[in-house]
Design a protein around this motif. Structure first.
Motif, PDB file in Angstrom:
ATOM      1  N   SER B  98      -9.643  -6.740   3.243  1.00 10.14           N
ATOM      2  CA  SER B  98      -8.282  -6.719   2.706  1.00 10.14           C
ATOM      3  C   SER B  98      -7.360  -7.517   3.627  1.00 10.14           C
ATOM      4  O   SER B  98      -7.669  -7.724   4.817  1.00 10.14           O
ATOM      5  CB  SER B  98      -7.789  -5.277   2.597  1.00 10.14           C
ATOM      6  OG  SER B  98      -7.661  -4.757   3.899  1.00 10.14           O
ATOM      7  N   HIS B 100      -4.622  -6.486   4.721  1.00  8.73           N
ATOM      8  CA  HIS B 100      -4.148  -5.565   5.757  1.00  8.73           C
ATOM      9  C   HIS B 100      -5.072  -5.606   6.992  1.00  8.73           C
ATOM     10  O   HIS B 100      -4.617  -5.715   8.134  1.00  8.73           O
ATOM     11  CB  HIS B 100      -4.124  -4.151   5.155  1.00  8.73           C
ATOM     12  CG  HIS B 100      -3.743  -3.085   6.139  1.00  8.73           C
ATOM     13  ND1 HIS B 100      -2.520  -3.083   6.775  1.00  8.73           N
ATOM     14  CD2 HIS B 100      -4.411  -1.984   6.555  1.00  8.73           C
ATOM     15  CE1 HIS B 100      -2.463  -2.020   7.567  1.00  8.73           C
ATOM     16  NE2 HIS B 100      -3.614  -1.337   7.439  1.00  8.73           N
ATOM     17  N   VAL B 101      -6.380  -5.574   6.733  1.00  6.65           N
ATOM     18  CA  VAL B 101      -7.357  -5.598   7.838  1.00  6.65           C
ATOM     19  C   VAL B 101      -7.307  -6.941   8.568  1.00  6.65           C
ATOM     20  O   VAL B 101      -7.355  -6.996   9.808  1.00  6.65           O
ATOM     21  CB  VAL B 101      -8.774  -5.326   7.276  1.00  6.65           C
ATOM     22  CG1 VAL B 101      -9.838  -5.573   8.334  1.00  6.65           C
ATOM     23  CG2 VAL B 101      -8.877  -3.911   6.767  1.00  6.65           C
ATOM     24  N   GLU B 155       1.678  -2.134  17.083  1.00  6.36           N
ATOM     25  CA  GLU B 155       2.745  -1.835  16.118  1.00  6.36           C
ATOM     26  C   GLU B 155       3.879  -2.840  16.227  1.00  6.36           C
ATOM     27  O   GLU B 155       4.439  -3.291  15.232  1.00  6.36           O
ATOM     28  CB  GLU B 155       3.288  -0.419  16.367  1.00  6.36           C
ATOM     29  CG  GLU B 155       2.399   0.651  15.784  1.00  6.36           C
ATOM     30  CD  GLU B 155       2.981   2.048  15.983  1.00  6.36           C
ATOM     31  OE1 GLU B 155       3.973   2.166  16.733  1.00  6.36           O
ATOM     32  OE2 GLU B 155       2.432   2.986  15.417  1.00  6.36           O
ATOM     33  N   LYS B 159       5.038  -5.120  13.243  1.00  7.71           N
ATOM     34  CA  LYS B 159       6.406  -5.008  12.713  1.00  7.71           C
ATOM     35  C   LYS B 159       7.141  -6.339  12.792  1.00  7.71           C
ATOM     36  O   LYS B 159       8.007  -6.631  11.975  1.00  7.71           O
ATOM     37  CB  LYS B 159       7.182  -3.939  13.493  1.00  7.71           C
ATOM     38  CG  LYS B 159       6.842  -2.534  13.048  1.00  7.71           C
ATOM     39  CD  LYS B 159       7.545  -1.515  13.920  1.00  7.71           C
ATOM     40  CE  LYS B 159       7.108  -0.109  13.494  1.00  7.71           C
ATOM     41  NZ  LYS B 159       7.616   0.904  14.435  1.00  7.71           N
ATOM     42  N   SER B 168       2.974  -2.682   4.558  1.00  6.74           N
ATOM     43  CA  SER B 168       2.825  -1.328   5.070  1.00  6.74           C
ATOM     44  C   SER B 168       3.803  -0.387   4.362  1.00  6.74           C
ATOM     45  O   SER B 168       3.450   0.724   3.960  1.00  6.74           O
ATOM     46  CB  SER B 168       3.104  -1.301   6.576  1.00  6.74           C
ATOM     47  OG  SER B 168       2.195  -2.118   7.232  1.00  6.74           O
ATOM     48  N   ARG B 171       2.699   0.429   0.883  1.00  8.29           N
ATOM     49  CA  ARG B 171       1.606   1.407   0.873  1.00  8.29           C
ATOM     50  C   ARG B 171       2.131   2.817   1.086  1.00  8.29           C
ATOM     51  O   ARG B 171       1.676   3.777   0.463  1.00  8.29           O
ATOM     52  CB  ARG B 171       0.609   1.066   1.989  1.00  8.29           C
ATOM     53  CG  ARG B 171      -0.321  -0.041   1.596  1.00  8.29           C
ATOM     54  CD  ARG B 171      -1.539  -0.016   2.479  1.00  8.29           C
ATOM     55  NE  ARG B 171      -2.487  -1.016   2.021  1.00  8.29           N
ATOM     56  CZ  ARG B 171      -3.755  -1.033   2.388  1.00  8.29           C
ATOM     57  NH1 ARG B 171      -4.210  -0.112   3.210  1.00  8.29           N
ATOM     58  NH2 ARG B 171      -4.561  -1.957   1.931  1.00  8.29           N
ATOM     59  N   MET B 172       3.099   2.926   2.008  1.00 14.11           N
ATOM     60  CA  MET B 172       3.665   4.245   2.285  1.00 14.11           C
ATOM     61  C   MET B 172       4.328   4.833   1.046  1.00 14.11           C
ATOM     62  O   MET B 172       4.138   6.004   0.712  1.00 14.11           O
ATOM     63  CB  MET B 172       4.704   4.136   3.422  1.00 14.11           C
ATOM     64  CG  MET B 172       4.066   4.110   4.809  1.00 14.11           C
ATOM     65  SD  MET B 172       5.311   3.874   6.076  1.00 14.11           S
ATOM     66  CE  MET B 172       6.324   5.305   5.802  1.00 14.11           C
ATOM     67  N   GLU B 175       1.709   5.955  -1.365  1.00 14.06           N
ATOM     68  CA  GLU B 175       1.030   7.198  -0.981  1.00 14.06           C
ATOM     69  C   GLU B 175       1.939   8.411  -1.168  1.00 14.06           C
ATOM     70  O   GLU B 175       1.509   9.488  -1.582  1.00 14.06           O
ATOM     71  CB  GLU B 175       0.564   7.106   0.476  1.00 14.06           C
ATOM     72  CG  GLU B 175      -0.662   6.217   0.622  1.00 14.06           C
ATOM     73  CD  GLU B 175      -1.066   6.054   2.072  1.00 14.06           C
ATOM     74  OE1 GLU B 175      -0.442   6.681   2.929  1.00 14.06           O
ATOM     75  OE2 GLU B 175      -2.001   5.281   2.330  1.00 14.06           O
ATOM     76  N   GLN B 176       3.231   8.221  -0.838  1.00 15.10           N
ATOM     77  CA  GLN B 176       4.165   9.353  -0.984  1.00 15.10           C
ATOM     78  C   GLN B 176       4.315   9.746  -2.461  1.00 15.10           C
ATOM     79  O   GLN B 176       4.419  10.923  -2.809  1.00 15.10           O
ATOM     80  CB  GLN B 176       5.528   8.993  -0.407  1.00 15.10           C
ATOM     81  CG  GLN B 176       5.549   9.066   1.123  1.00 15.10           C
ATOM     82  CD  GLN B 176       6.806   8.481   1.728  1.00 15.10           C
ATOM     83  OE1 GLN B 176       7.669   7.959   0.998  1.00 15.10           O
ATOM     84  NE2 GLN B 176       6.897   8.536   3.032  1.00 15.10           N
TER      85      GLN B 176
END
Lengths: 654, 177
Positions: B98, B100-101, B155, B159, B168, B171-172, B175-176
């Motif tokens: 991905s 992200h990775v 981080e 960022k 990111s 994704r958060m 997920e929420q």
């Protein structure tokens, strides 16, 4: 450990951290092995891995690699040299482990290299060292080794030489022996690993054994050259140790030359000739290495030190019979000394028959018309002390115009200038005209005061003569005034230090140059022989007692050593003088007391040592023999167990 | 399987693979070298002078073996590179990752070596501080500090990259919901 434990405490975004953790885990996912597969793969590797002999071989390989890294390539087949180079590069971090065996074995390696060099120089130029290596390659490798190692060799030799000179004999032998054992063990491992053959091991072992033989012979010679042997443990069975080493050298050589398994015997004429030549050469090299040290030892003992096998100690009886028999070589000083000490000790008076006849013959030949000076007044004094001079001799002396007494002696007594040769004037006066009581007192006082005025100008001989003449003048009581001066002079010239086993008197006196009849100048200090100084010192101690600080046992040991003579050459006056002085010394109560005290001390030391200490000391006196035996056995076993050489390829020239 | 071998394999497997990864080994090589390391440790167990219960001694022992094996591996590859043509190299399978990775990996590449090393050792299998410390020959506190700073730095890097940040956040939110 969960991810929470390493979560950044300062972060206010926990979910962000979780997301990062999951991302990191995802990044590393390709590296994550399946647990069961991983375990199975490890088990498979373990199962397929080396075991038993192969594992042993692996261990050996590591050792061999270490050894090969430090041993000179010329000693080893090329494959081992390569292994050594590889090991040096690959395991540079294990420097200590790698170099330790080499460091221990280095002195022995140097010794071996010296032999190899000698062998390379002496061997026939056509002989091949190994089947697959040419002579040129061998020479090149030899030169390369020396090129890279000459400074290390020099450094080790530089350390070994002072060690050989100053270290204890046992320490040197132990060092060399330990070094050689280390090298032999390395060779043994190399042979087990198949990197070298019995022939090469045998060659090195025989070289090492004969090297030990030569080192031990050299060490014995060096130790014998030193004066003080008090710190050395006497070595028993030394010839047996050398015999063992010689036999071991020959046996190792023979074992190495046994035919290899299945090796065909030389068939062609050329092969037979080459083998015979090689055999002769090998025997020659071994013979040289064995003969050289013993030739050196023989020369040393036989020429410089006298034969150790032919020594005897002169006795009082010999000294006494010597004077009564015919002699022609000894000088009168020695004769006088012998007689003096024989008369001083409690034994019977010596018979001087032959000495008197010899003196009479000598006296007849003197040219007295030209005065007594050529006779030497010192010489005359000795003759007088022997009682060889008769009134006719004194009259002759007066007639020659040498009347020292009337002209100068009383004047010199007043100014404290009476010296050695004036004593004879007193003898002449006493034997001819006589001396009044008043003059005798003045003269006796003059002699004593002259000594007290400046004793540094007088030898022990002068002091003794002064005592004799004062006695002869009838004022022996005055001699007591000289006691402290004589003791001081004795201590001044005593060579012994605490712990010395041998000690004597070493005296220097002023050598005067006469300017005119009454004036002399100090020209130089001249040594008096140890024998002469010691003999007169003993005579002085017989008169004044032994000052504190003089070790009578050390003095006795010196006299004992001086009385040793070669049977083939016979005892001379010098040896007999030592014998007479020793006999005189042994009669002193002070000597007897010192000897008893020493015996008590030694007994006490023996008791303090205990049984273990005594056994250890006994073994240490056989240390060289035991060391030689063990090392020889080790070399023979290592050679015997080394694998025989494989069959050679057929010689294309055959 | 031998008890000690089983024990050290379970404890050190992830950290050891991660360490080999930090030295530059590919995933396949790292796993194989780790397997070789454990097998060699077992076969050479007579040479081990320490206590098998002393984790730091075992870690040092494993690290030494792994280092020698990895150097030998590099030498083998260097020799092969001299003799083989490029087309003879085994083809590596393309891995679908991905974005992200990929971005995290890119961010990891910007980290200092020691920080990246502890991250890799920890995140292969979540190995503990003790095992990582034993293999690296440092204290657990040092490992903990390095991990914390490595994550902070990671981080920060992520960022500062707008693309990574927006992804990111998305994704958060997802997920929420």
């Amino acid at each position: 450990m969960s991810d929470d434990t390493i979560r950044d405490a300062g972060s206010d975004d926990v979910d962000s951290a979780d997301l990062l953790g999951r991302g990191l885990a995802e990044v590393m996912a390709p590296y994550r092995p399946d647990s069961e597969d991983f375990t199975a793969a490890v088990e498979r590797r373990v199962k397929d891995g080396p075991k038993g002999p192969e594992l042993e071989q692996r261990r050996l390989m590591r050792f061999v690699a270490s050894a090969a890294a430090v041993l000179p390539p010329v000693l080893l087949p090329q494959v081992l040299s390569k292994a050594g180079v590889y090991a040096t590069g690959a395991a540079a971090t294990k420097v200590g482990v790698k170099f330790l065996p080499g460091v221990i074995a280095y002195p022995a390696i140097i010794l071996v290299m010296v032999f190899v060099t000698c062998y390379a120089v002496l061997r026939p130029s056509t002989r091949k060292v190994r089947k697959e290596r040419s002579v040129e390659e061998y020479d090149q490798q030899l030169q390369t080794w020396w090129k890279h190692n000459w400074w290390v060799t020099g450094a080790v030799a530089g350390v070994m030489v002072p060690l050989a000179m100053f270290a204890k004999f046992e320490a040197i032998v132990a060092l060399v022996l330990a070094s050689m054992i280390a090298l032999v063990l390395i060779l043994s491992r190399l042979a087990k690993a198949g990197f070298t053959s019995r022939r090469i091991v045998a060659r090195l072992c025989s070289g090492l054994v004969s090297g030990l033989l030569q080192v031990s012979v050299l060490a014995v010679m060096v130790v014998a050259l030193e004066d003080d042997h008090s710190q050395e443990t006497p070595q028993n069975l030394l010839p047996a140790a050398w015999l063992v080493l010689m036999l071991a050298t020959i046996l190792c050589d023979r074992l190495g030359r046994e035919k290899a398994k299945g090796k065909p015997k030389p068939k062609t004429e050329k092969q037979v000739k080459e083998k015979a030549k090689a055999d002769r050469m090998a025997v020659g090299v071994v013979a040289v290495f064995l003969v050289v040290p013993f030739t050196g030892l023989f020369i040393y003992w036989g020429w410089f030190h006298g034969s150790g096998l032919e020594k005897a100690i002169a006795s009082r009886a010999q000294a006494a019979s010597f004077l009564a028999s015919k002699f022609d070589r000894s000088d009168w000083d020695d004769i006088a000394g012998i007689v003096r000490h024989l008369r001083l000790d409690p034994g019977p008076d010596p018979e001087l028959g032959e000495a008197k006849i010899t003196f009479a013959a000598e006296f007849e030949r003197l040219d007295l018309e030209n005065g007594w000076d050529p006779v030497n007044q010192f010489f005359v004094h000795e003759l007088e002390s022997l009682g060889f001079l008769s009134p006719a001799h004194y009259e002759s002396y007066l007639g020659s115009g040498q009347d020292l007494f009337e002209r100068t002696m009383l004047e010199r007594a007043a100014t404290k200038q009476l010296v050695y040769h004036h004593a004879f004037g007193v003898s002449v006066a006493l034997a001819t005209k006589g001396i009044t009581d008043g003059d005798a007192r003045v003269l006796a006082d003059g002699f004593v005061e002259t000594v007290l005025e400046d004793p540094s100008m007088l030898s022990f001989d002068d002091l003794e003569v002064a005592c004799v003449v004062v006695d002869r003048l009838g004022h022996g009581e005055m001699i007591e005034r000289l006691r402290s001066t004589v003791h001081r002079r004795l201590l001044e010239f005593w060579s012994g230090k605490p712990g010395d086993r041998h000690a004597c008197f070493v005296e220097y006196v002023a050598k005067l140059k006469r300017i005119d009849r009454d004036k002399s100048l100090l020209e130089e200090l001249s040594p008096i022989s140890e024998r002469r100084a010691t003999e007169h010192a003993i005579a002085l101690m017989a008169r004044f007692g032994v000052p504190e600080g003089i070790d009578l046992l050390a003095l006795h040991a010196f006299l004992l050593e001086g009385a040793r003579y070669r049977v083939s050459a016979g005892a001379s006056g010098r040896h007999l003088l030592y014998a007479a002085a020793r006999s005189h010394l042994e009669s002193w109560p002070a000597y007897e007391a010192a000897r008893t005290a020493e015996e008590q001390r030694l007994l006490q030391i023996e008791e303090e040592k205990g049984l273990i200490g005594r056994v250890f000391e006994g073994l240490s006196s056989y240390s060289l023999f035991l060391g030689a035996l063990l090392f020889s056995l080790l070399c023979i076993i290592v050679t015997y167990r080394a694998p025989a050489e494989p069959d050679p390829e057929p010689d294309p020239e055959a | 399987m031998d008890h000690h071998l089983d024990l050290i394999t379970q404890r050190f497997r992830g950290a050891l693979v991660g360490m080999l990864a930090s030295w530059g080994a590919t995933p396949r090589d790292a796993i194989e070298l780790a397997q070789d390391t454990f097998a060699e440790a077992y076969l050479s167990r007579e040479r081990f002078r320490g206590d098998w219960d002393d984790i730091s001694a075992v870690g040092k022992w494993l690290r030494g073996i792994a280092k020698n094996l990895y150097l030998a591996h590099l030498r083998r590859w260097a020799r092969r590179a001299e003799t083989l043509e490029e087309q003879d190299h085994p083809a590596t399978e393309p891995v679908q990752e991905s974005e992200h990775v990929i971005r995290i990996r890119a961010a990891m590449d910007r980290l200092r070596g020691p920080w990246r090393c502890v991250l890799q050792m920890h995140y292969v299998e979540g190995s503990g501080l003790a095992e990582i410390a034993a293999l690296l020959g440092i204290s657990e506190r040092s490992v903990e500090g390095r991990l914390r700073r490595a994550r902070q730095e990671l981080e920060r890097v992520l960022k500062s990259d707008p693309l990574i940040r927006s992804q990111s956040n998305a994704r958060m939110v997802e997920e929420q919901a």
